[in-house]
Every structure is written in structure tokens, then in C-alpha cells.
Scaffold this motif. Structure first.
Motif, PDB file in Angstrom:
ATOM      1  N   CYS A  54       0.828  -1.211   0.000  1.00 24.59           N
ATOM      2  CA  CYS A  54       0.000   0.000   0.000  1.00 24.59           C
ATOM      3  C   CYS A  54       0.861   1.258   0.000  1.00 24.59           C
ATOM      4  CB  CYS A  54      -0.927   0.002   1.219  1.00 24.59           C
ATOM      5  SG  CYS A  54      -2.384  -1.061   1.073  1.00 24.59           S
ATOM      6  N   ARG A  55       1.879   1.272   0.818  1.00 20.87           N
ATOM      7  CA  ARG A  55       2.696   2.479   0.910  1.00 20.87           C
ATOM      8  C   ARG A  55       3.529   2.688  -0.354  1.00 20.87           C
ATOM      9  NH1 ARG A  55       3.596   1.788   7.396  1.00 20.87           N
ATOM     10  NH2 ARG A  55       1.759   3.026   7.973  1.00 20.87           N
ATOM     11  N   GLN A  56       3.906   1.626  -1.042  1.00 19.24           N
ATOM     12  CA  GLN A  56       4.558   1.780  -2.343  1.00 19.24           C
ATOM     13  C   GLN A  56       3.605   2.419  -3.348  1.00 19.24           C
ATOM     14  OE1 GLN A  56       6.285  -1.803  -3.950  1.00 19.24           O
ATOM     15  NE2 GLN A  56       7.486  -2.223  -2.100  1.00 19.24           N
ATOM     16  N   TRP A 112       0.912   4.355  -2.811  1.00 16.64           N
ATOM     17  CA  TRP A 112       0.597   5.757  -2.512  1.00 16.64           C
ATOM     18  C   TRP A 112       1.786   6.679  -2.771  1.00 16.64           C
ATOM     19  CZ3 TRP A 112      -1.475   3.709   2.719  1.00 16.64           C
ATOM     20  CH2 TRP A 112      -2.715   3.071   2.504  1.00 16.64           C
ATOM     21  N   ASN A 154       0.755   9.284   1.695  1.00 10.49           N
ATOM     22  CA  ASN A 154       0.725   8.264   2.732  1.00 10.49           C
ATOM     23  C   ASN A 154      -0.601   8.374   3.484  1.00 10.49           C
ATOM     24  OD1 ASN A 154       1.592   6.081   4.187  1.00 10.49           O
ATOM     25  ND2 ASN A 154       2.810   7.278   5.627  1.00 10.49           N
TER      26      ASN A 154
END
Length: 356
Positions: free
Chosen positions: A121-123, A125, A164
Motif C-alpha cells: 500500500c505504501r509503495q 501511494w 501516505n
């Protein structure tokens, strides 16, 4: 302290926003939408986003099995976009009854899967090319794990509103709680007993915080509780009866014997004997008897049901235990009464937090 309100599972989209403006004006900060084997939470939140302008929005929760990590990330970015940056992604593992019974997906390795979901997910966003070759997810899918060899790392086409999006983990067990404290912006427990929070949750929270990235903000605690504020004892007893019935369902019917996470949590809170009796009666078909076995003390400690003085004491206890947000499920079904009670609660909470 912030206050949130979950939308009931069975509520229709239009009915869910009736009175929402009044609740915003009364002090409601966050609307959360759960998802079990119901209408999906995403459509519901999109509708609410279009009908509101200030209140924050959150999923509570999306399970990590029925959507791929990239789809969870895409969905969160889309909801954050349509709400102008008001969205938080709440996720959790759910349980085998829903994951295997409704989605037909094996329920295994929730901790490892959650860790990899967060990384992907953080990649997404951050608009990085997504690549993670973990134990549970292989992105891009390699030939060694069934891929054609044609997959390639891709990044999200759209520019997210925020790079994020805040993530919340709904967690009950010690290992999951430690994971929340390590990786997430917020942790969402259920049946939160503020006086016993340090004893029951302190060790896993400390374990996770010891591994926490210093670039992450301090972990926020979002506790769930039933809510009813009144000076009428007859109305209060009727409200307590509804809370008893809800607790009996969770402790007796949400999971099989020996595989009920809520039963295990209440046992850790010191109500193991009562939890066993509730489960025995519920699984034996005596739902009313199961509700009658719910201890008054349990209701008093894990919910906000009472007169103004009692509510003030409980809000102070939650604040002292480090709770940043209370997600309150109103017992009342009347929108005007809900707004009145929320406005009164807001005044009580403001007075509590202003004390030296």
C-alpha cells in the motif's frame, strides 16, 4: 478526543446520511463503515463522501483476504480523492467464518499477510513501482510462482491526494496488537477496558513500539464502545439490555467454541467464567439467557451507557488510558436523539480535557 460513529451493517445508503449533518454539527468527527457479508463499505463511503464536507471517513474494517494489496491501496487512494483527503484505511484479518464461509479463501497467516499488505500500500501511494516478493504476495508475479513472465512493476497512474494515507489495524490478539504498534498510524481495539488497558495490552504495545519506524507519528488508539446518555433510568436499562444482547452475540456466536477471538479477549479482561457461560447458553440456543449472563460490570467498563456523571467518569478513564478517539455505536435509533446525546457528550468531553 475525537468521536466517531459506525454506520450499522444493515443501513441503506440514503438512510445512513439522514441526520448526518446534525451529527456533524453536534460534534461528530469521524464516520466509519464496517464490512462483513454486507453491501461493500467502499460504495457506501463514496456516497457519504459526496454528501458531506467536513466529517472524516474510515473503513472499519476491510479484510485483507478478499482484495489484493494493490486493490486495497487503489481503493484507499480513490476514497481519499473523492473526500478531499478525509479518508483513513482501516483493515483487519476478520475471521475464518467470513473469509472461508463467504469469500471461499483460506484463512491463514494473518500477521504475515498484513505486514506485506502495508508495504505494498505504501509503495502504491508513494507512486513507486510496486515490487514485493514476499512469502504471501509476489508482485510482479514471477514464473516460479505461477506467472507468465510478462508481468512488470507498475506505479499508480493517478497522483494521490496524499502520499501516505493513514492506516488503522483492528487487532485483538497480542501479536496483532504488536504489529499495529510497529507499522500502523492507529490501532483499533474492541471491548477496551481503560482501567485494564496497561495490564492487558501494555506488553504487546511496547514490543511493537520498540520496532516502530521513528518517521511514523505516535500510535493513535481508537476504541469502540456502545453509547447512550440519559438521566432516565428506565431508558438506561433498556439501553443496557441492547448492549447485553450485542455482547452475547459476540461472545457466544461470533466464531466457534475455542475459535472466538472476542471470547478470548474478554477472558483476558478477567471475565472468563462469564464468557464461558454466555457461550454455552448461546450455542445451546438460549440467546436471551446468554444476554442475561452478561455481567453489569463488563457493560459499565467497556461502554458509555449511563447518566452525565457516569459518562464523565468513563470519558476521563478513556482519556487517562491514552485513547485518542472513541468510535461510539449509538444505542438510540432516532437521529434527533443521537444528535442531542452527541452534543451533550461533546460538552462533557471538552470539560474533561480542559482540566489541568
Amino acid at each position: 478526543m475525537k468521536f466517531g460513529m459506525p454506520i450499522p451493517y444493515a443501513a441503506g445508503f440514503k438512510q445512513s446520511v439522514e441526520g448526518l449533518q446534525a451529527l456533524e454539527d453536534a460534534g461528530l468527527d469521524v464516520v466509519t463503515v464496517p464490512e462483513a457479508y454486507t453491501f461493500d463499505a467502499v460504495s457506501h463511503l463514496g456516497y457519504i463522501a459526496a454528501r458531506t464536507s467536513r466529517v472524516e471517513l474510515a473503513t472499519s474494517i476491510l479484510n485483507i483476504y478478499s482484495r489484493t494489496p494493490a486493490l486495497l491501496a487503489m481503493t484507499a487512494a480513490g476514497l481519499d480523492h473523492v473526500s478531499d483527503g478525509r479518508f483513513s484505511l482501516g483493515i483487519g484479518s476478520s475471521g475464518p467464518q467470513v473469509i472461508e464461509g463467504f469469500h471461499g479463501v483460506p484463512f491463514h497467516a494473518p500477521l504475515g499477510r498484513t505486514r506485506e499488505v502495508v508495504a505494498i500500500c505504501r509503495q502504491v501511494w508513494a507512486r513507486e513501482k510496486v515490487e514485493l516478493h514476499g512469502r504471501h504476495y509476489d508482485v510482479p508475479l514471477t514464473p516460479e510462482r505461477g506467472g507468465s513472465g510478462l508481468g512488470k512493476s507498475l506505479k499508480l497512474i493517478n497522483q494521490p491526494v496524499r502520499p501516505n494515507i493513514p492506516m488503522t489495524l483492528a487487532a485483538l490478539g497480542p501479536k496483532n496488537i504488536a504489529l499495529a504498534a510497529e507499522l500502523f498510524e492507529a490501532w483499533q481495539p474492541i471491548f477496551y477496558h481503560p482501567e485494564l488497558a496497561g495490564e492487558v495490552f501494555g506488553e504487546p504495545l511496547a514490543e511493537g513500539r520498540a520496532r516502530r519506524d521513528p518517521l511514523l507519528p505516535d500510535l493513535r488508539v481508537i476504541a469502540d464502545a456502545k453509547f447512550f446518555l440519559s438521566g432516565d433510568e428506565h431508558a438506561l436499562e433498556a439501553a443496557r439490555a441492547k448492549v447485553r444482547a450485542s455482547l452475547a452475540l459476540y461472545l457466544g456466536g461470533m466464531g466457534a467454541r475455542g475459535k472466538n477471538f472476542y471470547h478470548q479477549l474478554v477472558t483476558r479482561l478477567g471475565f472468563g467464567t462469564a464468557a464461558n457461560e454466555i457461550q454455552d447458553r448461546y450455542l445451546g440456543g438460549s440467546k436471551d439467557a446468554a444476554a442475561a449472563a452478561v455481567p453489569d460490570t463488563l457493560i459499565e467498563r467497556i461502554s458509555l451507557v449511563g447518566g452525565p456523571d457516569h459518562i464523565e467518569q468513563r470519558v476521563a478513564a478513556y482519556a487517562a488510558a491514552g485513547v485518542d478517539q472513541l468510535n461510539l455505536s449509538p444505542v438510540s435509533t432516532d437521529n434527533a436523539e443521537r444528535a442531542r446525546q452527541f452534543a451533550h457528550l461533546r460538552k462533557i468531553a471538552d470539560a474533561v480535557t480542559e482540566r489541568p
